[in-house]
Design an enzyme around this catalytic site. Structure first.
Site, PDB file in Angstrom:
ATOM      1  N   THR A   1       0.797  -1.234   0.000  1.00 22.06           N
ATOM      2  CA  THR A   1       0.000   0.000   0.000  1.00 22.06           C
ATOM      3  C   THR A   1       0.831   1.286   0.000  1.00 22.06           C
ATOM      4  O   THR A   1       1.933   1.336   0.577  1.00 22.06           O
ATOM      5  CB  THR A   1      -0.915   0.005   1.253  1.00 22.06           C
ATOM      6  OG1 THR A   1      -1.488   1.310   1.418  1.00 22.06           O
ATOM      7  CG2 THR A   1      -0.165  -0.329   2.537  1.00 22.06           C
TER       8      THR A   1
ATOM      9  N   GLU B   1       0.188   3.608   1.800  1.00 19.47           N
ATOM     10  CA  GLU B   1       0.257   4.062   3.194  1.00 19.47           C
ATOM     11  C   GLU B   1       1.663   3.876   3.765  1.00 19.47           C
ATOM     12  O   GLU B   1       2.018   4.496   4.765  1.00 19.47           O
ATOM     13  CB  GLU B   1      -0.756   3.316   4.058  1.00 19.47           C
ATOM     14  CG  GLU B   1      -2.201   3.714   3.794  1.00 19.47           C
ATOM     15  CD  GLU B   1      -2.538   5.124   4.242  1.00 19.47           C
ATOM     16  OE1 GLU B   1      -2.305   5.450   5.409  1.00 19.47           O
ATOM     17  OE2 GLU B   1      -3.038   5.905   3.415  1.00 19.47           O
TER      18      GLU B   1
ATOM     19  N   TYR C   1      -1.981   0.435  10.849  1.00 14.00           N
ATOM     20  CA  TYR C   1      -2.183  -0.300   9.587  1.00 14.00           C
ATOM     21  C   TYR C   1      -0.910  -0.265   8.747  1.00 14.00           C
ATOM     22  O   TYR C   1      -0.424  -1.293   8.272  1.00 14.00           O
ATOM     23  CB  TYR C   1      -3.352   0.347   8.819  1.00 14.00           C
ATOM     24  CG  TYR C   1      -3.482  -0.114   7.369  1.00 14.00           C
ATOM     25  CD1 TYR C   1      -4.101  -1.325   7.059  1.00 14.00           C
ATOM     26  CD2 TYR C   1      -3.000   0.668   6.309  1.00 14.00           C
ATOM     27  CE1 TYR C   1      -4.228  -1.748   5.728  1.00 14.00           C
ATOM     28  CE2 TYR C   1      -3.131   0.250   4.990  1.00 14.00           C
ATOM     29  CZ  TYR C   1      -3.741  -0.952   4.716  1.00 14.00           C
ATOM     30  OH  TYR C   1      -3.858  -1.363   3.396  1.00 14.00           O
TER      31      TYR C   1
ATOM     32  N   LYS D   1       1.601  -3.261   7.540  1.00 12.73           N
ATOM     33  CA  LYS D   1       1.824  -3.519   6.104  1.00 12.73           C
ATOM     34  C   LYS D   1       3.309  -3.411   5.753  1.00 12.73           C
ATOM     35  O   LYS D   1       3.781  -4.028   4.809  1.00 12.73           O
ATOM     36  CB  LYS D   1       1.000  -2.541   5.264  1.00 12.73           C
ATOM     37  CG  LYS D   1      -0.484  -2.915   5.173  1.00 12.73           C
ATOM     38  CD  LYS D   1      -0.717  -4.021   4.162  1.00 12.73           C
ATOM     39  CE  LYS D   1      -2.196  -4.332   3.973  1.00 12.73           C
ATOM     40  NZ  LYS D   1      -2.451  -5.382   2.994  1.00 12.73           N
TER      41      LYS D   1
HETATM   42  P1  NAP Z   1     -11.558  -4.887   1.708  1.00 13.84           P
HETATM   43  O1  NAP Z   1     -12.680  -4.608   0.767  1.00 13.84           O
HETATM   44  O2  NAP Z   1     -11.598  -4.358   3.091  1.00 13.84           O
HETATM   45  O3  NAP Z   1     -11.415  -6.497   1.791  1.00 13.84           O
HETATM   46  C1  NAP Z   1     -10.589  -7.105   2.747  1.00 13.84           C
HETATM   47  C2  NAP Z   1     -10.743  -8.603   2.630  1.00 13.84           C
HETATM   48  O4  NAP Z   1      -9.901  -9.236   3.619  1.00 13.84           O
HETATM   49  C3  NAP Z   1     -12.158  -9.125   2.877  1.00 13.84           C
HETATM   50  O5  NAP Z   1     -12.415 -10.200   2.007  1.00 13.84           O
HETATM   51  C4  NAP Z   1     -12.070  -9.633   4.314  1.00 13.84           C
HETATM   52  O6  NAP Z   1     -12.981 -10.659   4.603  1.00 13.84           O
HETATM   53  C5  NAP Z   1     -10.666 -10.207   4.308  1.00 13.84           C
HETATM   54  N1  NAP Z   1     -10.130 -10.427   5.648  1.00 13.84           N
HETATM   55  C6  NAP Z   1      -9.996  -9.522   6.651  1.00 13.84           C
HETATM   56  N2  NAP Z   1      -9.450 -10.096   7.732  1.00 13.84           N
HETATM   57  C7  NAP Z   1      -9.237 -11.409   7.414  1.00 13.84           C
HETATM   58  C8  NAP Z   1      -8.704 -12.533   8.109  1.00 13.84           C
HETATM   59  N3  NAP Z   1      -8.293 -12.426   9.372  1.00 13.84           N
HETATM   60  N4  NAP Z   1      -8.616 -13.715   7.457  1.00 13.84           N
HETATM   61  C9  NAP Z   1      -9.062 -13.834   6.199  1.00 13.84           C
HETATM   62  N5  NAP Z   1      -9.587 -12.816   5.481  1.00 13.84           N
HETATM   63  C10 NAP Z   1      -9.674 -11.620   6.082  1.00 13.84           C
HETATM   64  O7  NAP Z   1     -10.168  -4.446   1.086  1.00 13.84           O
HETATM   65  P2  NAP Z   1      -9.784  -4.076  -0.438  1.00 13.84           P
HETATM   66  O8  NAP Z   1     -10.036  -2.639  -0.655  1.00 13.84           O
HETATM   67  O9  NAP Z   1     -10.371  -5.083  -1.345  1.00 13.84           O
HETATM   68  O10 NAP Z   1      -8.193  -4.245  -0.365  1.00 13.84           O
HETATM   69  C11 NAP Z   1      -7.570  -5.480  -0.666  1.00 13.84           C
HETATM   70  C12 NAP Z   1      -6.160  -5.478  -0.102  1.00 13.84           C
HETATM   71  O11 NAP Z   1      -5.412  -4.419  -0.679  1.00 13.84           O
HETATM   72  C13 NAP Z   1      -6.058  -5.269   1.404  1.00 13.84           C
HETATM   73  O12 NAP Z   1      -4.954  -6.013   1.856  1.00 13.84           O
HETATM   74  C14 NAP Z   1      -5.760  -3.782   1.556  1.00 13.84           C
HETATM   75  O13 NAP Z   1      -5.084  -3.529   2.757  1.00 13.84           O
HETATM   76  C15 NAP Z   1      -4.905  -3.561   0.337  1.00 13.84           C
HETATM   77  N6  NAP Z   1      -4.921  -2.219  -0.244  1.00 13.84           N
HETATM   78  C16 NAP Z   1      -6.106  -1.640  -0.602  1.00 13.84           C
HETATM   79  C17 NAP Z   1      -6.107  -0.402  -1.234  1.00 13.84           C
HETATM   80  C18 NAP Z   1      -7.382   0.267  -1.689  1.00 13.84           C
HETATM   81  O14 NAP Z   1      -7.345   1.462  -1.979  1.00 13.84           O
HETATM   82  N7  NAP Z   1      -8.488  -0.462  -1.791  1.00 13.84           N
HETATM   83  C19 NAP Z   1      -4.881   0.242  -1.512  1.00 13.84           C
HETATM   84  C20 NAP Z   1      -3.695  -0.398  -1.151  1.00 13.84           C
HETATM   85  C21 NAP Z   1      -3.736  -1.641  -0.536  1.00 13.84           C
HETATM   86  P3  NAP Z   1     -14.441 -10.379   5.267  1.00 13.84           P
HETATM   87  O15 NAP Z   1     -15.344 -10.077   4.105  1.00 13.84           O
HETATM   88  O16 NAP Z   1     -14.723 -11.667   5.937  1.00 13.84           O
HETATM   89  O17 NAP Z   1     -14.281  -9.228   6.207  1.00 13.84           O
HETATM   90  O1  F7E Z   2      -9.366   7.948   3.696  1.00 18.12           O
HETATM   91  C1  F7E Z   2      -9.768  11.426   4.787  1.00 18.12           C
HETATM   92  C2  F7E Z   2      -8.916  10.516   5.633  1.00 18.12           C
HETATM   93  O2  F7E Z   2     -10.433   5.917   4.658  1.00 18.12           O
HETATM   94  C3  F7E Z   2      -8.808   8.783   2.721  1.00 18.12           C
HETATM   95  C4  F7E Z   2      -7.486   1.874   2.325  1.00 18.12           C
HETATM   96  O3  F7E Z   2      -7.971   1.169   1.213  1.00 18.12           O
HETATM   97  O4  F7E Z   2      -6.277   3.416   0.928  1.00 18.12           O
HETATM   98  C5  F7E Z   2      -7.286   3.325   1.930  1.00 18.12           C
HETATM   99  O5  F7E Z   2      -6.885   4.046   3.096  1.00 18.12           O
HETATM  100  C6  F7E Z   2      -8.543  10.161   3.281  1.00 18.12           C
HETATM  101  C7  F7E Z   2      -7.816  10.155   4.642  1.00 18.12           C
HETATM  102  O6  F7E Z   2      -8.712   5.715   2.815  1.00 18.12           O
HETATM  103  C8  F7E Z   2     -13.162  11.150   6.059  1.00 18.12           C
HETATM  104  O7  F7E Z   2      -8.425  11.187   6.786  1.00 18.12           O
HETATM  105  C9  F7E Z   2     -11.786  12.738   5.479  1.00 18.12           C
HETATM  106  O8  F7E Z   2      -6.813  11.153   4.679  1.00 18.12           O
HETATM  107  O9  F7E Z   2     -10.926   6.551   2.261  1.00 18.12           O
HETATM  108  P1  F7E Z   2      -9.953   6.502   3.373  1.00 18.12           P
HETATM  109  P2  F7E Z   2      -7.185   5.609   3.301  1.00 18.12           P
HETATM  110  O10 F7E Z   2      -7.032   5.900   4.727  1.00 18.12           O
HETATM  111  O11 F7E Z   2      -6.370   6.398   2.344  1.00 18.12           O
HETATM  112  C10 F7E Z   2      -4.992   2.914   1.311  1.00 18.12           C
HETATM  113  C11 F7E Z   2      -4.060   3.050   0.128  1.00 18.12           C
HETATM  114  C12 F7E Z   2      -5.034   1.557   1.889  1.00 18.12           C
HETATM  115  O12 F7E Z   2      -4.082   0.786   1.787  1.00 18.12           O
HETATM  116  C13 F7E Z   2      -6.184   1.247   2.808  1.00 18.12           C
HETATM  117  O13 F7E Z   2      -6.385  -0.169   2.899  1.00 18.12           O
HETATM  118  O14 F7E Z   2      -9.779  10.810   3.509  1.00 18.12           O
HETATM  119  N1  F7E Z   2     -11.156  11.567   5.271  1.00 18.12           N
HETATM  120  N2  F7E Z   2     -13.019  12.512   5.962  1.00 18.12           N
HETATM  121  C14 F7E Z   2     -11.972  10.556   5.606  1.00 18.12           C
HETATM  122  N3  F7E Z   2     -11.810   9.222   5.560  1.00 18.12           N
HETATM  123  C15 F7E Z   2     -12.851   8.441   5.955  1.00 18.12           C
HETATM  124  N4  F7E Z   2     -12.732   7.101   5.882  1.00 18.12           N
HETATM  125  N5  F7E Z   2     -14.022   8.994   6.424  1.00 18.12           N
HETATM  126  C16 F7E Z   2     -14.227  10.345   6.497  1.00 18.12           C
HETATM  127  O15 F7E Z   2     -15.272  10.803   6.914  1.00 18.12           O
END
Ligand code: NAP
Ligand code: F7E
Length: 362
Positions: A127, A129, A151, A155
């Site tokens: 990520t 992050e 987080y 990671k």
């Molecule tokens: P998501 O929608 O939150 O999905 C997370 C998945 O992980 C769900 O299927 C969840 O299962 C499963 N999970 C959580 N805890 C688990 C455990 N203990 N054992 C087995 N499965 C578990 O996340 P996403 O947005 O698809 O992201 C996919 C991956 O990419 C994650 O690793 C996230 O950290 C990473 N990532 C995401 C982003 C982004 O912007 N979306 C960016 C960078 C990296 P349940 O349905 O049972 O909860």
């Molecule tokens: O926040 C700001 C908040 O929760 C984005 C995950 O997929 O991407 C995701 O993490 C920004 C932050 O995503 C609200 O403070 C303002 O600066 O949508 P977010 P995230 O934290 O960037 C990364 C790449 C991952 O790896 C993670 O798994 O938006 N923000 N107001 C808010 N955020 C939330 N959630 N809610 C608010 O009301």
């Protein structure tokens, strides 16, 4: 037929990746957790497909992971499972470390102990992050990490243990350093989906106001459907390497709001500053967005902007297949329909209750 194992298959990315790999002709296996409620909405349409299989397991349970890996004996593993919410990681830091850090180690060890270390390729969902309190803008594969949440710290362990297994055991394991990617399947508490759902509800009279945290936070937002292709490309590469996956464009939370509300027919004007900033509907003068301290984080990452040059050059991936404007529109259109269906259902339920009461239907 190649076999792929996806952890996190019920999540946003897992569901798109499963569709993508089935289309490519893979036998797709997914790891799911037991839950008391139905959480398989995103993959319900795939159940029953002859090459789609689900196995119970949990990343915090090494025996279950070893059992699934040694039974399936996959050619490729996509480790997407994680406690993925940054703000939630401040509330459940130990669980986040167990799944997002040690969980990665459990997958790598399961591959080694199953005798698959020379045949199974592993993708790790890393990520942006990791860049956290950023040390340079934009960020690429050489930018130093500065994780800034439980987080991100978890990671970071995942990233380094993957690199370690690559070097120590010559395993084909790689990390995709993905910047934020969103979609109509995004969890409803991430900021983009929270905004598109609220805009749809406000436009249709189902909600008065949206409360958000830091409106000035900057993100590089892409479309999840485009990003899963890159996960696959990373594992098809000749060499195991890590890649930054991003669009190369940056926008603020405030800009995302402006565009989403514009797409539902509301033009916003922002007035005030910091905690007193408000988003006002120019046509009615009503305040539709307010800032709440509840959505501020103890430490927040505020300046993410990715440089996807390496992925473009070496994987031939197109980072701007879906533009920012198209992404917002896809999400808003989806949520406008979702809210309209919810309203219709409520209307039918109300009428049914009235007809039953009046004896029109028995
Ligand atoms: P998501 O929608 O939150 O999905 C997370 C998945 O992980 C769900 O299927 C969840 O299962 C499963 N999970 C959580 N805890 C688990 C455990 N203990 N054992 C087995 N499965 C578990 O996340 P996403 O947005 O698809 O992201 C996919 C991956 O990419 C994650 O690793 C996230 O950290 C990473 N990532 C995401 C982003 C982004 O912007 N979306 C960016 C960078 C990296 P349940 O349905 O049972 O909860
Ligand atoms: O926040 C700001 C908040 O929760 C984005 C995950 O997929 O991407 C995701 O993490 C920004 C932050 O995503 C609200 O403070 C303002 O600066 O949508 P977010 P995230 O934290 O960037 C990364 C790449 C991952 O790896 C993670 O798994 O938006 N923000 N107001 C808010 N955020 C939330 N959630 N809610 C608010 O009301």
């Amino acid at each position: 037929m190649k076999k792929a194992l996806i952890t996190g298959i019920t999540g946003q990315d897992g569901s798109y990746l499963a569709e993508f790999l089935l289309e490519k002709g893979y036998d797709v296996h997914g790891v799911i957790r037991r839950s008391s409620v139905d959480y398989r909405e995103r993959i319900a349409h795939l159940e029953g497909h002859p090459h789609f299989h689900l196995h119970y397991g949990d990343l915090s349970d090494s025996m279950s992971i070893l059992s699934v890996v040694s039974t399936v004996r996959p050619d490729e593993i996509y480790n997407l499972a994680a406690q993925s919410h940054v703000q939630v990681s401040f509330d459940v830091p130990e669980f986040t470390a167990d799944v997002d850090a040690t969980g990665v180690l459990r997958v790598l060890e399961a591959v080694r102990l199953s005798g698959l270390k020379d045949t199974c390729r592993i993708y790790q969902a890393s990520t942006s992050e990791l860049y956290g309190k950023v040390e340079e803008v934009p960020q690429n594969e050489n930018t130093p990490f500065h994780p800034y949440s439980p987080y991100a710290v978890a990671k970071q362990y995942g990233f380094w243990i993957v690199k370690e297994y690559r070097e120590a055991y010559n395993m084909f394991c790689c990390s995709g350093i993905l910047f934020n990617h969103e979609s109509e399947r995004r969890g409803e508490t991430f900021v983009t989906r929270k905004i598109t759902l609220a805009a749809a509800r406000i436009a249709q009279g189902k909600q008065d106001k949206l409360y958000l945290g830091n409106l000035s936070s900057l993100r590089d937002w892409g479309y999840a459907r485009d990003y899963v292709e890159c996960m696959w490309l990373i594992l098809q590469n000749d060499k195991p390497e890590d890649f930054v996956i991003a669009t190369g464009e940056q926008h603020s939370v405030r800009e995302f709001c402006q565009l989403a509300f514009h797409d539902v027919g509301i033009e916003l004007e922002f007035v005030g500053e910091g905690m007193n900033e408000k988003g006002i509907d120019k046509a009615t003068g009503k305040t539709v967005i307010e800032v709440s301290p509840d959505f501020y984080r103890p430490t927040d990452v505020v300046n993410l902007w990715g440089d996807p040059s390496k992925a473009k050059r070496e994987l031939g991936w197109n980072p701007t297949k879906t533009t920012f404007e198209q992404l917002v529109k896809i999400m808003v259109d989806h949520d406008m329909k979702k809210v309209a269906v919810e309203r219709a259902e409520e209307h039918i339920k109300t009428n049914l209750a009235e007809y039953l009461e009046k004896g029109v239907i028995k």
